[in-house]
Design a protein around this motif. Sequence first.
Motif, PDB file in Angstrom:
ATOM      1  N   SER A  69       0.860  -1.181   0.204  1.00 16.50           N
ATOM      2  CA  SER A  69       0.012   0.061  -0.014  1.00 16.50           C
ATOM      3  C   SER A  69       0.919   1.260  -0.072  1.00 16.50           C
ATOM      4  O   SER A  69       0.482   2.281  -0.604  1.00 16.50           O
ATOM      5  CB  SER A  69      -0.925  -0.164   1.265  1.00 16.50           C
ATOM      6  OG  SER A  69      -1.849  -0.990   0.989  1.00 16.50           O
ATOM      7  N   ARG A  70       1.767   1.066   0.722  1.00 16.22           N
ATOM      8  CA  ARG A  70       2.900   2.179   0.655  1.00 16.22           C
ATOM      9  C   ARG A  70       3.555   2.663  -0.467  1.00 16.22           C
ATOM     10  O   ARG A  70       3.831   3.755  -0.929  1.00 16.22           O
ATOM     11  CB  ARG A  70       3.689   2.119   1.954  1.00 16.22           C
ATOM     12  CG  ARG A  70       4.767   3.386   1.997  1.00 16.22           C
ATOM     13  CD  ARG A  70       5.384   3.510   3.290  1.00 16.22           C
ATOM     14  NE  ARG A  70       6.246   2.321   3.738  1.00 16.22           N
ATOM     15  CZ  ARG A  70       7.497   2.639   3.721  1.00 16.22           C
ATOM     16  NH1 ARG A  70       8.303   3.700   3.665  1.00 16.22           N
ATOM     17  NH2 ARG A  70       8.432   1.447   4.199  1.00 16.22           N
ATOM     18  N   ALA A  71       3.852   1.507  -1.092  1.00 15.35           N
ATOM     19  CA  ALA A  71       4.493   1.670  -2.455  1.00 15.35           C
ATOM     20  C   ALA A  71       3.626   2.090  -3.382  1.00 15.35           C
ATOM     21  O   ALA A  71       4.115   2.997  -4.276  1.00 15.35           O
ATOM     22  CB  ALA A  71       4.938   0.014  -2.824  1.00 15.35           C
ATOM     23  N   ARG A  72       2.575   1.585  -3.450  1.00 11.74           N
ATOM     24  CA  ARG A  72       1.338   2.351  -4.449  1.00 11.74           C
ATOM     25  C   ARG A  72       1.245   3.479  -4.284  1.00 11.74           C
ATOM     26  O   ARG A  72       1.169   4.506  -5.408  1.00 11.74           O
ATOM     27  CB  ARG A  72      -0.035   1.286  -4.420  1.00 11.74           C
ATOM     28  CG  ARG A  72       0.035   0.042  -4.775  1.00 11.74           C
ATOM     29  CD  ARG A  72      -1.188  -0.603  -4.199  1.00 11.74           C
ATOM     30  NE  ARG A  72      -1.351  -2.073  -4.913  1.00 11.74           N
ATOM     31  CZ  ARG A  72      -2.060  -2.753  -4.413  1.00 11.74           C
ATOM     32  NH1 ARG A  72      -2.809  -2.709  -3.702  1.00 11.74           N
ATOM     33  NH2 ARG A  72      -2.225  -3.926  -5.212  1.00 11.74           N
ATOM     34  N   GLU A  73       1.289   4.223  -2.997  1.00 10.65           N
ATOM     35  CA  GLU A  73       0.992   5.444  -2.823  1.00 10.65           C
ATOM     36  C   GLU A  73       2.038   6.340  -3.305  1.00 10.65           C
ATOM     37  O   GLU A  73       1.806   7.460  -3.714  1.00 10.65           O
ATOM     38  CB  GLU A  73       0.802   5.726  -1.117  1.00 10.65           C
ATOM     39  CG  GLU A  73       0.351   7.168  -0.832  1.00 10.65           C
ATOM     40  CD  GLU A  73       0.388   7.212   0.610  1.00 10.65           C
ATOM     41  OE1 GLU A  73       0.085   8.573   1.208  1.00 10.65           O
ATOM     42  OE2 GLU A  73       0.155   6.388   1.363  1.00 10.65           O
ATOM     43  N   ALA A  74       3.455   5.712  -2.995  1.00  8.36           N
ATOM     44  CA  ALA A  74       4.535   6.540  -3.495  1.00  8.36           C
ATOM     45  C   ALA A  74       4.618   6.539  -4.914  1.00  8.36           C
ATOM     46  O   ALA A  74       5.196   7.744  -5.608  1.00  8.36           O
ATOM     47  CB  ALA A  74       5.563   5.938  -2.820  1.00  8.36           C
ATOM     48  N   ARG A  75       4.287   5.597  -5.539  1.00 13.20           N
ATOM     49  CA  ARG A  75       4.313   5.411  -7.057  1.00 13.20           C
ATOM     50  C   ARG A  75       3.385   6.377  -7.632  1.00 13.20           C
ATOM     51  O   ARG A  75       3.501   7.150  -8.683  1.00 13.20           O
ATOM     52  CB  ARG A  75       4.055   4.178  -7.634  1.00 13.20           C
ATOM     53  CG  ARG A  75       5.242   3.280  -7.625  1.00 13.20           C
ATOM     54  CD  ARG A  75       6.252   3.583  -8.445  1.00 13.20           C
ATOM     55  NE  ARG A  75       7.510   2.717  -8.660  1.00 13.20           N
ATOM     56  CZ  ARG A  75       8.554   2.990  -8.931  1.00 13.20           C
ATOM     57  NH1 ARG A  75       8.906   4.239  -8.859  1.00 13.20           N
ATOM     58  NH2 ARG A  75       9.689   2.234  -8.900  1.00 13.20           N
ATOM     59  N   ARG A  76       2.106   6.298  -7.110  1.00  9.34           N
ATOM     60  CA  ARG A  76       1.090   7.390  -7.533  1.00  9.34           C
ATOM     61  C   ARG A  76       1.258   8.757  -7.666  1.00  9.34           C
ATOM     62  O   ARG A  76       1.111   9.484  -8.465  1.00  9.34           O
ATOM     63  CB  ARG A  76      -0.261   6.989  -6.719  1.00  9.34           C
ATOM     64  CG  ARG A  76      -1.345   7.712  -7.585  1.00  9.34           C
ATOM     65  CD  ARG A  76      -2.634   7.020  -6.735  1.00  9.34           C
ATOM     66  NE  ARG A  76      -2.674   7.197  -5.019  1.00  9.34           N
ATOM     67  CZ  ARG A  76      -2.668   6.108  -4.505  1.00  9.34           C
ATOM     68  NH1 ARG A  76      -2.352   4.909  -4.888  1.00  9.34           N
ATOM     69  NH2 ARG A  76      -2.794   6.454  -2.999  1.00  9.34           N
ATOM     70  N   ALA A  77       2.097   9.361  -6.336  1.00 16.08           N
ATOM     71  CA  ALA A  77       2.424  10.555  -6.295  1.00 16.08           C
ATOM     72  C   ALA A  77       3.877  10.762  -7.312  1.00 16.08           C
ATOM     73  O   ALA A  77       3.518  11.941  -7.830  1.00 16.08           O
ATOM     74  CB  ALA A  77       3.103  10.915  -4.972  1.00 16.08           C
ATOM     75  N   GLN A  78       4.506   9.850  -7.592  1.00 16.21           N
ATOM     76  CA  GLN A  78       5.488  10.143  -8.636  1.00 16.21           C
ATOM     77  C   GLN A  78       4.800  10.232  -9.939  1.00 16.21           C
ATOM     78  O   GLN A  78       5.272  11.172 -10.819  1.00 16.21           O
ATOM     79  CB  GLN A  78       6.372   8.930  -8.406  1.00 16.21           C
ATOM     80  CG  GLN A  78       7.491   9.083  -9.502  1.00 16.21           C
ATOM     81  CD  GLN A  78       8.353   7.743  -9.736  1.00 16.21           C
ATOM     82  OE1 GLN A  78       7.934   6.690  -9.432  1.00 16.21           O
ATOM     83  NE2 GLN A  78       9.733   7.524 -10.280  1.00 16.21           N
ATOM     84  N   LEU A  79       3.999   9.470 -10.274  1.00 15.68           N
ATOM     85  CA  LEU A  79       3.571   9.365 -11.784  1.00 15.68           C
ATOM     86  C   LEU A  79       2.832  10.492 -12.003  1.00 15.68           C
ATOM     87  O   LEU A  79       2.632  11.149 -13.144  1.00 15.68           O
ATOM     88  CB  LEU A  79       2.850   8.043 -11.730  1.00 15.68           C
ATOM     89  CG  LEU A  79       3.497   6.653 -11.835  1.00 15.68           C
ATOM     90  CD1 LEU A  79       2.673   5.478 -11.848  1.00 15.68           C
ATOM     91  CD2 LEU A  79       4.655   6.680 -12.968  1.00 15.68           C
ATOM     92  N   ARG A  80       1.756  10.960 -10.843  1.00 17.85           N
ATOM     93  CA  ARG A  80       0.885  12.128 -11.176  1.00 17.85           C
ATOM     94  C   ARG A  80       1.983  13.409 -11.341  1.00 17.85           C
ATOM     95  O   ARG A  80       1.707  14.208 -12.188  1.00 17.85           O
ATOM     96  CB  ARG A  80       0.121  12.332  -9.825  1.00 17.85           C
ATOM     97  CG  ARG A  80      -1.266  11.483  -9.644  1.00 17.85           C
ATOM     98  CD  ARG A  80      -1.899  11.666  -8.332  1.00 17.85           C
ATOM     99  NE  ARG A  80      -3.148  10.802  -8.272  1.00 17.85           N
ATOM    100  CZ  ARG A  80      -3.788  10.664  -7.160  1.00 17.85           C
ATOM    101  NH1 ARG A  80      -3.553  11.636  -6.233  1.00 17.85           N
ATOM    102  NH2 ARG A  80      -4.750  10.267  -7.158  1.00 17.85           N
TER     103      ARG A  80
END
Length: 480
Positions: free
Chosen positions: A365-376
């Motif tokens: 879950s933490r990895a998905r959140e970090a990736r989402r912020a990076q990709l946005r």
Amino acid sequence: MASGDVARLARLLGGWDAAPGRLPQRLAQALADLILHGDLADGDRLPSERHLAEALSVSRGTVTGAYDLLRAADHVSSRVGAGSVVTARRAHSAQGDARLSSFRSREYGRIDLSSGAPGGLVDLVMEHTRAVVDGPELPGAMAGDGYEPHGVAPLREALRRHYEDLGVPTRADQLLVTNGSQQALTLIAGALVSRSDTVLVEDPTYRGAIEAFRRRGARIVPVPTGPAGPDVRLLERLLRQLAPRMLYLLPVAHNPTGSIVSEAGARRVAELVRGTGTILVEDRSPADLLIRDDAPPAPIGSRMGSGAWITIGSASKVFWGGLRTGWIRADQATVQALSRARVNSDLGGSIIGQLVTARCLADLSRAREARRAQLRAGLRTALDALHDHAPEWSWAEPLGGSALWVRLPGTDTTAFARLAQRRNISVVPGPVFSAVGGFTDHLRLPFWQPASDVADGIARLADLWRRSGSETSNGHRARP
């Protein structure tokens, strides 16, 4: 060699002119690389010097010099009336994937927009790496010989829980850990696809999958795909008429378009495949690279109820490619068959990488959140740069993935990518992602890199596009 084969060879040679040395030497080395890796087989006829020179936009003398070097190295023989023929023996080749050549040539480019695999989540991966090094699992694993063809028990347990969370009950004997998703695809193609078998793939789709099936001699049939997924009407007809051996899909964060199959589309695909005997291979390697949603939808295969279904996953996209950890989930009999095929190539992957991946999955879950912020953030940078510098180009805003699928009107993007490479910008043209060489006016533009590289790369590409004119026109180019 037919014109389509010449075009394919030109795509396989992408980036050849970025290496050091004189142009004939660069071209000869690139062709030798294709021969030694099995992409040009013993007995294959090379295109004429004139045709290859035209396809690569170089002088005929460059190709003549390259062929002379290949003949001197006994890679090629030439006879009057027969042209130039590859003479390397397959016993001396290690069959490789020249479609992935961007990873070999990018060191020569100053701005690299060729890779869609995001860099590692440094803090998260380092945290779990330290925990493995300092914890009790690694010394326990080192008490054995280190060969785990199926994967270490902690990772398979983590994967079992991962699939349970996705609504897919799974046992450990339904899992096989691989050295990345590319090995997973190679194993599946090698063990389950025979020469002349029909394989349906989306158009466009992941280039590594195209090459894995092509190396098996499969008949690859494209299915157009869009924002909601593959064309289900055409898919239904092809399943009925061709009885394909396999259907390969990237339903979530599709590479290269970034689309996600709709719920209705997923249900329809499951209905169509169920009971046909066609194996559904569902590649979810990029499924955690979501830009809007917190978590990916359930796998299509979970809706099938019964039927042949294989799904692929990977730590490369959401955590870090350097972990070299992928996996296959399938029925027990299929996993056993793939395991037998796997031990012919290696006896297992990195134990440390698998133990780190197991811990990372518990922190997904933490990895998905970090990736989402990076990709946005990266997507905003790319869209701003495109609006500012290339308003004539067109694109659809992706729902997932790490790249934009961009259309450059009237442009031969294979020629444009070669021109960009000479200007120290690495990009991958659209035909690389098509089993039939389509999307000749598209580029994949990753946006996960540093904002300065993304913005500068797009600005320079747009400037080059305006200045290149007829040099990269496909005959229908509208002048901006």
